[in-house]
Design a protein around this motif. Structure first.
Motif, PDB file in Angstrom:
ATOM      1  N   TRP A 109      24.089   0.304 -33.929  1.00  0.00           N
ATOM      2  CA  TRP A 109      22.645   0.494 -33.748  1.00  0.00           C
ATOM      3  C   TRP A 109      21.861  -0.197 -34.865  1.00  0.00           C
ATOM      4  O   TRP A 109      20.839  -0.847 -34.610  1.00  0.00           O
ATOM      5  CB  TRP A 109      22.306   1.987 -33.704  1.00  0.00           C
ATOM      6  CG  TRP A 109      20.831   2.233 -33.585  1.00  0.00           C
ATOM      7  CD1 TRP A 109      19.977   2.659 -34.570  1.00  0.00           C
ATOM      8  CD2 TRP A 109      20.011   2.035 -32.418  1.00  0.00           C
ATOM      9  NE1 TRP A 109      18.688   2.743 -34.089  1.00  0.00           N
ATOM     10  CE2 TRP A 109      18.681   2.366 -32.776  1.00  0.00           C
ATOM     11  CE3 TRP A 109      20.279   1.617 -31.119  1.00  0.00           C
ATOM     12  CZ2 TRP A 109      17.628   2.291 -31.871  1.00  0.00           C
ATOM     13  CZ3 TRP A 109      19.223   1.543 -30.213  1.00  0.00           C
ATOM     14  CH2 TRP A 109      17.920   1.876 -30.591  1.00  0.00           C
ATOM     15  N   ALA A 110      22.341  -0.075 -36.093  1.00  0.00           N
ATOM     16  CA  ALA A 110      21.661  -0.731 -37.213  1.00  0.00           C
ATOM     17  C   ALA A 110      21.676  -2.243 -37.052  1.00  0.00           C
ATOM     18  O   ALA A 110      20.707  -2.945 -37.386  1.00  0.00           O
ATOM     19  CB  ALA A 110      22.333  -0.331 -38.536  1.00  0.00           C
ATOM     20  N   TRP A 111      22.775  -2.786 -36.513  1.00  0.00           N
ATOM     21  CA  TRP A 111      22.879  -4.228 -36.268  1.00  0.00           C
ATOM     22  C   TRP A 111      21.863  -4.651 -35.208  1.00  0.00           C
ATOM     23  O   TRP A 111      21.184  -5.677 -35.353  1.00  0.00           O
ATOM     24  CB  TRP A 111      24.307  -4.557 -35.829  1.00  0.00           C
ATOM     25  CG  TRP A 111      24.646  -6.024 -35.886  1.00  0.00           C
ATOM     26  CD1 TRP A 111      23.909  -7.023 -36.450  1.00  0.00           C
ATOM     27  CD2 TRP A 111      25.837  -6.639 -35.378  1.00  0.00           C
ATOM     28  NE1 TRP A 111      24.562  -8.227 -36.311  1.00  0.00           N
ATOM     29  CE2 TRP A 111      25.740  -8.021 -35.663  1.00  0.00           C
ATOM     30  CE3 TRP A 111      26.963  -6.162 -34.712  1.00  0.00           C
ATOM     31  CZ2 TRP A 111      26.733  -8.926 -35.292  1.00  0.00           C
ATOM     32  CZ3 TRP A 111      27.956  -7.060 -34.358  1.00  0.00           C
ATOM     33  CH2 TRP A 111      27.840  -8.421 -34.642  1.00  0.00           C
ATOM     34  N   ILE A 112      21.742  -3.849 -34.153  1.00  0.00           N
ATOM     35  CA  ILE A 112      20.772  -4.169 -33.109  1.00  0.00           C
ATOM     36  C   ILE A 112      19.351  -4.148 -33.670  1.00  0.00           C
ATOM     37  O   ILE A 112      18.547  -5.053 -33.393  1.00  0.00           O
ATOM     38  CB  ILE A 112      20.905  -3.195 -31.924  1.00  0.00           C
ATOM     39  CG1 ILE A 112      22.182  -3.497 -31.131  1.00  0.00           C
ATOM     40  CG2 ILE A 112      19.683  -3.272 -31.006  1.00  0.00           C
ATOM     41  CD1 ILE A 112      22.459  -2.517 -30.008  1.00  0.00           C
ATOM     42  N   GLU A 113      19.033  -3.145 -34.461  1.00  0.00           N
ATOM     43  CA  GLU A 113      17.700  -3.091 -35.067  1.00  0.00           C
ATOM     44  C   GLU A 113      17.446  -4.326 -35.921  1.00  0.00           C
ATOM     45  O   GLU A 113      16.356  -4.907 -35.911  1.00  0.00           O
ATOM     46  CB  GLU A 113      17.567  -1.829 -35.916  1.00  0.00           C
ATOM     47  CG  GLU A 113      17.421  -0.546 -35.112  1.00  0.00           C
ATOM     48  CD  GLU A 113      17.214   0.661 -35.999  1.00  0.00           C
ATOM     49  OE1 GLU A 113      16.412   1.538 -35.642  1.00  0.00           O
ATOM     50  OE2 GLU A 113      17.874   0.743 -37.066  1.00  0.00           O
ATOM     51  N   GLN A 114      18.449  -4.729 -36.667  1.00  0.00           N
ATOM     52  CA  GLN A 114      18.316  -5.915 -37.522  1.00  0.00           C
ATOM     53  C   GLN A 114      18.025  -7.162 -36.695  1.00  0.00           C
ATOM     54  O   GLN A 114      17.127  -7.956 -37.023  1.00  0.00           O
ATOM     55  CB  GLN A 114      19.605  -6.113 -38.317  1.00  0.00           C
ATOM     56  CG  GLN A 114      19.651  -7.394 -39.135  1.00  0.00           C
ATOM     57  CD  GLN A 114      20.993  -7.568 -39.826  1.00  0.00           C
ATOM     58  OE1 GLN A 114      21.364  -6.772 -40.672  1.00  0.00           O
ATOM     59  NE2 GLN A 114      21.739  -8.607 -39.449  1.00  0.00           N
TER      60      GLN A 114
END
Length: 447
Positions: free
Chosen positions: A338-343
């Protein structure tokens, strides 16, 4: 609207961190209002998704309900085609959000909320054509083709699908064999070939279709806007394909035998189809990744909730260290994804489409591939912890049972997992070599 507070009790892993009261640099008041509006609307519309999946169809009114609320528009890739939308009379979305204010994180929120049921079929039944088939039209088609079809597509008056994959050409797009030859009069393309696994193909009235107008390889590919409904029984036959999951998504086999398509329906320039397809793939893969990550969240949160109340060997399953270890392993994967997608969404928002496609194509491929692996781990973990209940198609474990069957529906479409992982690294190496060559050229010019 203020974000949730830390004191709000929430099942672990059931929501993204920004909805659990934790600070985030990405979301503002507009995003929280949009999330609330999306959840209220989508939850109401998708109240009976499990029964729809069991029957294999969604209500005939579902697409129009989304269209009337302008909730088809957020399915389009970011950035939105503001000019064309306004020309179609669309100026704002649900809750009064102006289309020019719609950013990458509004798009992320919409995609996340659409899969909150854990089932991909119902969302795919109404958004796949919008998300994948329309963008090439407003990005590359002639002004006359855009004016003729875009308003109806945006307003939900016309349905569409993307027709790329063939029985013998899936991830290997360059070897598509569906042929489009000019008629002797020069007024038509005569299209012959087969398309398979076409989502929304059962009911779509038009298809953005990859065809071969030239020689072998990628340089011979073009895109056509192919009328399906009006050609049915006139060279076009289609039949439904039932797949492992997402039975409501309307997957179809299309058989075309000398179907006439007006030459005016060429999208862009002959021979540029491969470029258009690859640019379109970036948004498609990111959309799949967002939905798969939320589906993984549904599975993992369901497992956490279950083991907190299920007792075995004289105590709740949550008190078993091996259970906590399984949950933790999946939680690490889920929140990292999820953090990668937000990035990536942040980077797209800053870079814009052109630079984003160039710099993030490989990363997007890897994000999509990883989303399938994360979903697989979370789904398997949930089914194992539910035990026998996770094997049944009804009752307490029916959602996680269904999610496990949908894993392959994420890992294959949009580019098979192994192909995308390889593509991601090749793209990163290509960018490195290109920038290195540019730097060396600049240095050489100063000598």
């Amino acid at each position: 609207m203020a974000p949730p507070t830390l004191s709000t009790p929430t099942i672990p892993f059931s929501e993204p961190p920004y909805l659990m009261g934790l600070p985030s640099p990405y979301y503002n008041e507009s995003h929280y209002r949009w999330q609330k509006a999306c959840r209220e609307f989508i939850s109401t519309q998708f109240a009976d998704v499990l029964s729809w999946e069991a029957s294999g169809s969604v209500p005939s009114t579902l697409f129009q309900n989304f269209a009337k609320a302008n909730m088809l528009i957020p399915a389009l890739p970011f950035p939105l085609p503001i000019k064309q939308l306004k020309e179609a009379g669309i100026h704002e979305l649900l809750g009064g959000l102006k289309i020019e204010e719609f950013d990458a994180f509004h798009r992320l929120i919409y995609g996340d909320e659409m899969l909150r049921s854990g089932l991909s079929g119902p969302p795919a039944s109404i958004t796949t054509g919008v998300n994948f088939a329309i963008p090439p039209l407003y990005s590359y088609a002639s002004p006359s083709l855009q004016q003729k079809y875009l308003p109806g597509l945006f307003r939900g008056e016309i349905t569409s699908c993307l027709a790329i994959t063939e029985p013998d050409a899936g991830s290997d797009v360059a070897n598509i064999t569906t042929v489009a030859k000019k008629s002797e009069c020069g007024k038509f393309y005569i299209v012959t070939g087969q398309k398979k696994w076409i989502t929304n193909g059962v009911w779509a009235e038009y298809a953005t279709m990859a065809v071969r107008t030239g020689g072998p390889g990628p340089a011979g590919l073009s895109l056509l806007w192919v009328p399906l409904a009006e050609n049915e029984g006139k060279g076009l036959e289609r039949r439904r394909i039932y797949i492992s999951g997402g039975s409501t998504s309307g997957t179809a086999f299309l058989d075309l035998d000398e179907v006439k398509v007006p030459v005016e329906n060429l999208i862009g320039v002959e021979g540029m189809g491969m470029k258009y397809i690859m640019n379109n793939f970036n948004a498609e893969r990111l959309s799949v990744a967002i939905g798969a990550t939320r589906t993984a969240r549904v599975a993992l949160a369901s497992a956490v909730e279950y083991v907190m109340k299920r007792e075995a060997f004289g105590k709740p399953l949550m008190e078993q260290a091996v259970v906590r270890h399984r949950l933790a392993k999946c939680g690490v994967m889920l929140e990292s994804q999820w953090a990668w997608i937000e990035q990536v969404m942040y980077q797209i928002g800053v870079l814009g489409k052109k630079a984003g496609d160039r710099e993030l194509g490989g990363v997007t491929a890897m994000v999509k591939a990883n989303s399938g692996m994360v979903l697989n781990e979370c789904a398997q973990c949930a089914v194992l912890l539910f035990g026998g209940k996770g094997l049944t198609k009804s009752g307490e474990g029916e959602t996680v049972e269904h999610i496990l069957r949908e894993v392959v529906v994420t890992r294959i479409p949009g580019g098979a997992e192994d192909v995308l992982l390889d593509l991601g690294v090749r793209q990163l190496v290509k960018i490195y070599k290109t920038k290195t060559a540019e730097l060396e050229a600049k240095r050489g010019s100063k000598l």
